[in-house]
Design an enzyme around this catalytic site. Sequence first.
Site, PDB file in Angstrom:
ATOM      1  N   ASP A   1       0.835  -1.207   0.000  1.00 28.34           N
ATOM      2  CA  ASP A   1       0.000   0.000   0.000  1.00 28.34           C
ATOM      3  C   ASP A   1       0.873   1.262   0.000  1.00 28.34           C
ATOM      4  OD1 ASP A   1      -2.260   1.648   0.033  1.00 28.34           O
ATOM      5  OD2 ASP A   1      -2.637   1.413   2.174  1.00 28.34           O
TER       6      ASP A   1
ATOM      7  N   MET B   1     -23.114   2.736   8.539  1.00 30.92           N
ATOM      8  CA  MET B   1     -23.007   1.298   8.783  1.00 30.92           C
ATOM      9  C   MET B   1     -23.973   0.574   7.845  1.00 30.92           C
ATOM     10  SD  MET B   1     -21.723  -1.290  10.309  1.00 30.92           S
ATOM     11  CE  MET B   1     -22.245  -3.007  10.368  1.00 30.92           C
TER      12      MET B   1
HETATM   13  O1  LIG Z   1      -5.933   3.455  -2.494  1.00 29.19           O
HETATM   14  C1  LIG Z   1      -6.803   4.310  -2.451  1.00 29.19           C
HETATM   15  O2  LIG Z   1      -7.616   4.489  -3.364  1.00 29.19           O
HETATM   16  C2  LIG Z   1      -6.835   5.159  -1.235  1.00 29.19           C
HETATM   17  C3  LIG Z   1      -7.746   6.192  -1.048  1.00 29.19           C
HETATM   18  C4  LIG Z   1      -7.697   6.970   0.127  1.00 29.19           C
HETATM   19  C5  LIG Z   1      -8.695   8.076   0.218  1.00 29.19           C
HETATM   20  O3  LIG Z   1      -9.300   8.382  -0.816  1.00 29.19           O
HETATM   21  O4  LIG Z   1      -8.958   8.637   1.266  1.00 29.19           O
HETATM   22  C6  LIG Z   1      -6.697   6.655   1.099  1.00 29.19           C
HETATM   23  C7  LIG Z   1      -5.812   5.590   0.796  1.00 29.19           C
HETATM   24  N1  LIG Z   1      -5.905   4.881  -0.328  1.00 29.19           N
HETATM   25  C8  LIG Z   1      -4.760   5.204   1.675  1.00 29.19           C
HETATM   26  O5  LIG Z   1      -4.016   4.252   1.366  1.00 29.19           O
HETATM   27  C9  LIG Z   1      -4.560   5.899   2.883  1.00 29.19           C
HETATM   28  O6  LIG Z   1      -3.630   5.604   3.648  1.00 29.19           O
HETATM   29  C10 LIG Z   1      -5.457   6.952   3.199  1.00 29.19           C
HETATM   30  C11 LIG Z   1      -5.534   7.766   4.335  1.00 29.19           C
HETATM   31  C12 LIG Z   1      -6.607   8.570   4.134  1.00 29.19           C
HETATM   32  C13 LIG Z   1      -7.149   9.595   5.027  1.00 29.19           C
HETATM   33  O7  LIG Z   1      -7.926  10.427   4.544  1.00 29.19           O
HETATM   34  O8  LIG Z   1      -6.825   9.566   6.235  1.00 29.19           O
HETATM   35  N2  LIG Z   1      -7.159   8.307   2.930  1.00 29.19           N
HETATM   36  C14 LIG Z   1      -6.488   7.310   2.340  1.00 29.19           C
HETATM   37 CA   LIG Z   2      -4.549   2.886  -0.529  1.00 34.12          CA
END
Ligand SMILES: O=C(O)c1cc(C(=O)O)c2c(n1)C(=O)C(=O)c1cc(C(=O)O)[nH]c1-2
Ligand SMILES: [Ca+2]
Length: 703
Positions: free
Chosen positions: A314, A665
């Site tokens: 990731d 939910m």
């Molecule tokens: O792979 C994705 O499409 C995606 C989307 C998002 C998002 O849109 O908030 C996050 C992540 N990954 C992600 O890996 C991540 O650590 C993350 C943290 C956050 C947040 O707003 O705290 N969004 C996201």
């Molecule tokens: Ca992600």
Amino acid sequence: NCSGLFSGADGEGVTGAMLLSADADTANWISHGRTYSEQRYSPLDQVNRDTVGDLGLAWFADMDTARGQEATPLVLDGKLYLTTAWSKVKAFDAATGAKLWEYDPEVPGETAVKACCDVVNRGLATYGDKLFLGTLDGRLIALDRESGAVAWEKVTVDQSKSYTITGAPRVIDGKVIIGNGGAEFGVRGFVAAYDADDGEQLWKFYTVPEGGDPEDAPAYLQKAAETWNMDVLGSSDAIGGGGTVWDSMAYDPDLDLLYIGVGNGSPWNRAYRSPGKDGTGEGDNLYLSSIVAVRPSTGEYVWHYQTTPGETWDYTATQHIMLADMEIDGRPRKVLMQAPKNGFFYVIDRETGQFISAKPYVSVNWATGIDPKTGRPIENPQTRVDKTGKPALVTPGALGGHNWHPMAYSPTENLVYIPAFEAGMMYAPEADWKPDTARGFNVGFNLGAGDVPADEGFRKQVAGTLKGMLVAWDPVAQKPRWTVEHPGPWNGGLLATGGGLVFQGTTGSEFNAYDAANGKKLWSFAAQTGVVAPPVTYTVNGEQYVAVLAGWGGAYALSVDGDLIKRKAPVRNISRLLVFKLGGTAKLPPEPALADLPLDPPPSTAPAEIIAVGQAKYGRYCAVCHAPGAVGSTVLPDLRRAGSLESAQAWNAVVEGGALKDNGMASFAGSLSQEEIEAIRAYVIKRANEDKALEAAKKVARR
Ligand SMILES: O=C(O)c1cc(C(=O)O)c2c(n1)C(=O)C(=O)c1cc(C(=O)O)[nH]c1-2
Ligand SMILES: [Ca+2]
């Protein structure tokens, strides 16, 4: 006073020229990162090292959502516009705080299960007489800036899939550019441009190939196809490849290049996404975890730099992209900088995409460095879990060494301020993984593998590995000049100013100002809540304001063991816009007491086999929002304390019946059987009893 130049008095509103010269327009903040370079540096200096001691609350506004607040407000001609959780928009008089209008796109509550990381939104774009909003359910909406009325609305994604929008749009030459998220669920990432006038789609840029036969794909995707197992890619709804563009963009008008940050693979485990002949992961999988330069007028590919080839942890490269000019090795360079999740700080030539340098800004064990000749990481084979098939504790973990929280840059100090943290993760490849694109994470790892047992010594030790810090990074020397330690990970985004200050909110529920040169804390405000969003600054009638949207939430707050979070700092969500000026005298209402519901579960009577089924299903379907081991996330309900634990019927009404769907939910019918839902209840009851015993033992020990 140059406000006349920028007020759009000619009736055109915000013009392309205004966006290009946003840096000189110090009164306003009209683009997400303030300027196209996304430096988040304001030259304003009324609030400075000498005066910041007089900074006080000018006004505040309570929000009507109690989830993560991540937005950067926009400010134009004395009005402040922001987004909140659930993609709502609010407009205020920027000097008095009087509410001007609000808009709710009415995102269905059930959309929350498509969001990996809380129902957040990071902000707006503006152009002409409009504001542009991306909504969690994938719409792009243009609002009239004066009234908040909808001008046009467009669905940008296939809503039958788990696409979401959390990022802020950008506008370049009348084109509104927006990406989306969903790479924890199975989607194929893209970014697209829409006409600001009417929402017509002008171009669409996919970040990964489609799978199958790529012959009529554009050349850059044909090239990418050589780095994937094209038979497996796209073979099911769960293997969309990922590569979502869910947050960062920047633009260089001289080079006419738009830079996009591309996310992780879907599923994470490359052995399932792009297996080689031996069944383990293979291929770089372009353009995952890459920075890609695109022509903004046409969506044409220009160059890319991949930070994590063959990513499997990731490790998104969606983190803040920042542009600056600086001298490196005696040569003036136009650089692009990023501190992606993988823990290395990159300096790249933004004309060509050529690697200049990279060094770790946090502890890293997945790679020992980046080879300067190839720009590729030198990997630690033990952490290559898609190859070994064995569990490994990897740093950084899936939340990265830095996440979406914006950095800031000081041109006078030539420092990049990074809201960094350390939180490793146990990656345990899931044998015989079967996707379920309707619900739950689809990542190919067992997300319950890293659960921390109810053991005081163990918990203390794990909590000790979690760290949060503000790092002042010298991008030329590629090392920190100074570091401020925070109570724990997940601190706020940053603002740097001409007053020699760096502003940041913290997980310790403070909003602070530091000396940009040495990190000395010069001012602090008790914010009553964890602050994750980045501050902005602006002037009205010549008076400088600093504004920050407070409100704890986002991925760490939901998906990390709540006990570990609270051991670092007691934190909860009070969602509120805080606005400061010199001599401000407003006061917040008294802080409500931090009170948990009692931990008083029914006795645990279920057989071990049932509890084991519940544990596996909990890890797959519940942990990402309600925290691992059911140890209460700090934002969503703590299931160990839920009244419905007492009754199979009440529990089922929520999990299968969807009784709380409007709160987020959704029903899990179709993904979980009645028996599995009941097994999850048995597991949560067991966990609650273990933790109750642990609390009792701690009380005895304290006496
Ligand atoms: O792979 C994705 O499409 C995606 C989307 C998002 C998002 O849109 O908030 C996050 C992540 N990954 C992600 O890996 C991540 O650590 C993350 C943290 C956050 C947040 O707003 O705290 N969004 C996201
Ligand atoms: Ca992600």
